[in-house]
Design a protein around this motif. Structure first.
Motif, PDB file in Angstrom:
ATOM      1  N   LYS A 176       0.720  -1.221  -0.046  1.00 45.25           N
ATOM      2  CA  LYS A 176       0.144  -0.059   0.089  1.00 45.25           C
ATOM      3  C   LYS A 176       1.091   1.248  -0.078  1.00 45.25           C
ATOM      4  O   LYS A 176       1.782   1.525   0.988  1.00 45.25           O
ATOM      5  N   LEU A 177       0.816   1.848  -1.031  1.00 49.97           N
ATOM      6  CA  LEU A 177       1.716   2.972  -1.144  1.00 49.97           C
ATOM      7  C   LEU A 177       0.521   4.487  -0.874  1.00 49.97           C
ATOM      8  O   LEU A 177      -0.475   4.675  -1.298  1.00 49.97           O
ATOM      9  N   SER A 178       1.355   5.498  -0.476  1.00 51.94           N
ATOM     10  CA  SER A 178       0.573   6.751  -0.475  1.00 51.94           C
ATOM     11  C   SER A 178       1.793   7.773  -0.389  1.00 51.94           C
ATOM     12  O   SER A 178       3.035   7.623   0.039  1.00 51.94           O
ATOM     13  N   PHE A 179       1.382   9.036  -0.250  1.00 55.22           N
ATOM     14  CA  PHE A 179       2.320  10.228   0.009  1.00 55.22           C
ATOM     15  C   PHE A 179       1.930  11.139   1.228  1.00 55.22           C
ATOM     16  O   PHE A 179       0.771  11.211   1.398  1.00 55.22           O
ATOM     17  N   GLU A 180       2.901  11.478   1.936  1.00 54.76           N
ATOM     18  CA  GLU A 180       2.713  12.567   3.112  1.00 54.76           C
ATOM     19  C   GLU A 180       3.648  13.871   2.958  1.00 54.76           C
ATOM     20  O   GLU A 180       4.430  13.648   2.509  1.00 54.76           O
ATOM     21  N   LEU A 181       2.977  14.947   3.379  1.00 55.77           N
ATOM     22  CA  LEU A 181       3.808  15.920   3.218  1.00 55.77           C
ATOM     23  C   LEU A 181       4.754  16.141   4.323  1.00 55.77           C
ATOM     24  O   LEU A 181       4.444  16.117   5.546  1.00 55.77           O
ATOM     25  N   ASN A 182       6.023  16.371   4.057  1.00 59.10           N
ATOM     26  CA  ASN A 182       7.111  16.875   5.123  1.00 59.10           C
ATOM     27  C   ASN A 182       6.820  18.368   5.500  1.00 59.10           C
ATOM     28  O   ASN A 182       5.946  18.986   5.068  1.00 59.10           O
ATOM     29  N   ASN A 183       7.970  18.745   6.141  1.00 61.27           N
ATOM     30  CA  ASN A 183       7.896  20.167   6.841  1.00 61.27           C
ATOM     31  C   ASN A 183       8.063  21.292   5.762  1.00 61.27           C
ATOM     32  O   ASN A 183       7.261  22.084   5.890  1.00 61.27           O
ATOM     33  N   ASP A 184       8.554  20.611   4.652  1.00 66.09           N
ATOM     34  CA  ASP A 184       8.556  21.720   3.521  1.00 66.09           C
ATOM     35  C   ASP A 184       7.699  21.684   2.536  1.00 66.09           C
ATOM     36  O   ASP A 184       7.671  22.197   1.534  1.00 66.09           O
ATOM     37  N   ASN A 185       6.630  20.822   3.056  1.00 63.33           N
ATOM     38  CA  ASN A 185       5.148  20.739   2.337  1.00 63.33           C
ATOM     39  C   ASN A 185       5.662  19.817   0.828  1.00 63.33           C
ATOM     40  O   ASN A 185       5.116  20.076  -0.227  1.00 63.33           O
ATOM     41  N   LEU A 186       6.784  19.144   0.950  1.00 62.28           N
ATOM     42  CA  LEU A 186       6.982  18.294  -0.304  1.00 62.28           C
ATOM     43  C   LEU A 186       6.482  16.624   0.226  1.00 62.28           C
ATOM     44  O   LEU A 186       6.625  16.214   1.120  1.00 62.28           O
ATOM     45  N   PRO A 187       5.875  16.022  -0.967  1.00 63.13           N
ATOM     46  CA  PRO A 187       5.359  14.867  -0.665  1.00 63.13           C
ATOM     47  C   PRO A 187       6.683  13.604  -0.442  1.00 63.13           C
ATOM     48  O   PRO A 187       7.711  13.696  -1.011  1.00 63.13           O
ATOM     49  N   GLU A 188       6.591  12.838   0.700  1.00 65.23           N
ATOM     50  CA  GLU A 188       7.364  11.778   0.939  1.00 65.23           C
ATOM     51  C   GLU A 188       6.601  10.426   0.752  1.00 65.23           C
ATOM     52  O   GLU A 188       5.235  10.407   1.197  1.00 65.23           O
ATOM     53  N   ILE A 189       7.377   9.290   0.181  1.00 66.15           N
ATOM     54  CA  ILE A 189       6.718   8.182   0.327  1.00 66.15           C
ATOM     55  C   ILE A 189       6.409   7.324   1.333  1.00 66.15           C
ATOM     56  O   ILE A 189       7.173   7.152   2.109  1.00 66.15           O
ATOM     57  N   VAL A 190       5.194   6.712   1.435  1.00 66.49           N
ATOM     58  CA  VAL A 190       4.774   5.961   2.672  1.00 66.49           C
ATOM     59  C   VAL A 190       4.629   4.499   2.023  1.00 66.49           C
ATOM     60  O   VAL A 190       3.673   4.254   1.243  1.00 66.49           O
ATOM     61  N   LEU A 191       5.188   3.696   2.700  1.00 69.41           N
ATOM     62  CA  LEU A 191       4.971   2.157   2.069  1.00 69.41           C
ATOM     63  C   LEU A 191       4.263   1.392   3.591  1.00 69.41           C
ATOM     64  O   LEU A 191       4.962   1.254   4.741  1.00 69.41           O
ATOM     65  N   ASN A 192       3.180   0.819   3.273  1.00 67.83           N
ATOM     66  CA  ASN A 192       2.350   0.332   4.412  1.00 67.83           C
ATOM     67  C   ASN A 192       2.539   1.065   5.634  1.00 67.83           C
ATOM     68  O   ASN A 192       2.978   0.158   6.951  1.00 67.83           O
ATOM     69  N   GLY A 193       2.375   2.316   5.593  1.00 70.66           N
ATOM     70  CA  GLY A 193       2.353   3.201   6.943  1.00 70.66           C
ATOM     71  C   GLY A 193       3.821   3.561   7.375  1.00 70.66           C
ATOM     72  O   GLY A 193       3.709   4.338   8.325  1.00 70.66           O
ATOM     73  N   GLU A 194       4.710   2.926   6.470  1.00 67.88           N
ATOM     74  CA  GLU A 194       5.853   3.790   7.147  1.00 67.88           C
ATOM     75  C   GLU A 194       6.687   4.505   6.215  1.00 67.88           C
ATOM     76  O   GLU A 194       6.534   4.376   4.906  1.00 67.88           O
ATOM     77  N   ASN A 195       6.975   5.794   6.676  1.00 66.19           N
ATOM     78  CA  ASN A 195       7.827   6.544   5.704  1.00 66.19           C
ATOM     79  C   ASN A 195       9.114   6.166   5.331  1.00 66.19           C
ATOM     80  O   ASN A 195       9.894   5.892   6.070  1.00 66.19           O
ATOM     81  N   VAL A 196       9.147   5.620   4.149  1.00 65.37           N
ATOM     82  CA  VAL A 196      10.651   5.244   3.689  1.00 65.37           C
ATOM     83  C   VAL A 196      11.220   6.040   2.569  1.00 65.37           C
ATOM     84  O   VAL A 196      12.216   5.589   1.858  1.00 65.37           O
ATOM     85  N   GLU A 197      10.952   7.323   2.541  1.00 65.82           N
ATOM     86  CA  GLU A 197      11.778   8.293   1.511  1.00 65.82           C
ATOM     87  C   GLU A 197      13.323   8.074   1.732  1.00 65.82           C
ATOM     88  O   GLU A 197      13.822   8.377   0.572  1.00 65.82           O
ATOM     89  N   LYS A 198      13.887   8.148   2.903  1.00 70.42           N
ATOM     90  CA  LYS A 198      15.188   7.774   2.877  1.00 70.42           C
ATOM     91  C   LYS A 198      15.614   6.568   2.494  1.00 70.42           C
ATOM     92  O   LYS A 198      16.825   6.353   1.615  1.00 70.42           O
ATOM     93  N   GLN A 199      14.977   5.376   2.729  1.00 76.36           N
ATOM     94  CA  GLN A 199      15.417   4.241   2.635  1.00 76.36           C
ATOM     95  C   GLN A 199      15.435   3.784   1.167  1.00 76.36           C
ATOM     96  O   GLN A 199      16.450   2.943   0.695  1.00 76.36           O
ATOM     97  N   ILE A 200      14.510   4.465   0.456  1.00 79.01           N
ATOM     98  CA  ILE A 200      14.275   3.934  -0.906  1.00 79.01           C
ATOM     99  C   ILE A 200      15.574   4.855  -1.846  1.00 79.01           C
ATOM    100  O   ILE A 200      15.596   4.267  -3.122  1.00 79.01           O
ATOM    101  N   ARG A 201      16.210   5.440  -1.371  1.00 81.48           N
ATOM    102  CA  ARG A 201      17.373   6.208  -2.164  1.00 81.48           C
ATOM    103  C   ARG A 201      18.821   5.625  -1.934  1.00 81.48           C
ATOM    104  O   ARG A 201      19.787   6.001  -2.469  1.00 81.48           O
ATOM    105  N   SER A 202      18.702   4.446  -1.181  1.00 87.81           N
ATOM    106  CA  SER A 202      20.001   3.780  -1.015  1.00 87.81           C
ATOM    107  C   SER A 202      20.496   3.066  -2.356  1.00 87.81           C
ATOM    108  O   SER A 202      19.742   2.854  -3.252  1.00 87.81           O
ATOM    109  N   MET A 203      21.957   2.777  -2.500  1.00 86.46           N
ATOM    110  CA  MET A 203      22.495   2.284  -3.650  1.00 86.46           C
ATOM    111  C   MET A 203      21.831   0.696  -3.915  1.00 86.46           C
ATOM    112  O   MET A 203      21.641   0.515  -4.959  1.00 86.46           O
TER     113      MET A 203
END
Ligand code: DC
Length: 227
Positions: free
Chosen positions: A69-96
């Motif tokens: 289940k994917l969704s987006f939530e806005l961060n403090n800068d009003n930018l969307p970050e991706i949420v995977l099954n209820g967990e914000n994974v914006e940082k984890q998805i950028r790994s090599m």
């Protein structure tokens, strides 16, 4: 004022998201990072052992799509970050690791269909800037404005490398360059929805453009469409 859909496609790490965010902010539009959706599916596959020796277990991943289940939530800068099954994974998805496995996952047609359906739903009221690889060709062939963004592989690798180092993510320039060349190859040569410039897209090579110049050029195009 009329709301439109702006599709920004192009090669890996050429600054699509930077441009898309700036344009969305200037117009008060929603920004949708479709690469983040493919990356989140890849992260799910890694965490659930659905990728063996660099190859996704296609059947298992397809059966698991219902659990993603994917969704987006806005961060403090009003930018969307991706949420995977209820967990914000914006940082984890950028790994090599995710970057190295996302292209083989994106080749799977069922994964694409699952995500394209959600992308169309998000943009049903227009007023959206969406970036990816197939937005102008497949997701929204009738988008009012299509930009195809690119830059030389070396320029892109240098920018991406600096970005990773600044964020404290370990990386080498050589690996970053190899990864983006490999992704360009897979993304451009897959049979389903390959990366290619739509016939009616405007080509923008930003190798020698500043962010501001690129933004100004795009805003001129937006104004022309809206006028
Ligand atoms: O935009 P990005 O580099 O974060 O995208 C990661 C990968 O996701 C990219 O190498 C290919 C895939 N992708 C895709 O196949 N279609 C899209 N619309 C967006 C991304």
């Amino acid at each position: 004022m009329n709301k439109i859909i702006i599709a920004i496609d192009g090669h890996s790490s050429c600054g699509k998201s930077t441009l898309a965010k700036q344009i969305a902010q200037a117009l008060g539009y929603v920004y949708v990072d479709t690469g983040a959706m493919y990356r989140a599916v890849t992260l799910f596959a890694i965490r659930n052992n659905l990728i063996k020796n660099g190859t996704p277990d296609k059947e298992a991943l397809i059966s698991s799509l219902i659990d993603i289940k994917l969704s987006f939530e806005l961060n403090n800068d009003n930018l969307p970050e991706i949420v995977l099954n209820g967990e914000n994974v914006e940082k984890q998805i950028r790994s090599m690791e995710v970057s190295g496995l996302v292209s083989p996952v994106s080749v799977i047609s069922e994964v694409r269909r699952y995500l394209v359906q959600q992308q169309r739903e998000i943009a049903k009221n227009k007023g959206v800037v969406m970036d990816g690889r197939d937005i102008g060709t497949v997701v929204f062939p009738n988008a009012e404005l299509k930009i195809f963004l690119t830059a030389s592989p070396e320029v892109r690798a240098e920018r991406r490398y600096k970005e990773l180092i600044e964020k404290g993510t370990p990386a080498s320039y050589k690996d970053v360059l190899a990864n983006l060349q490999e992704r360009d190859y897979i993304d451009s040569n897959r049979s389903d929805s390959p990366l290619k410039q739509a016939d009616d897209a405007v080509l923008l090579d930003n190798s020698n453009l500043t962010r501001e110049e690129q933004f100004n050029e795009t805003m001129q195009l937006v104004k022309k469409v809206l006028s």
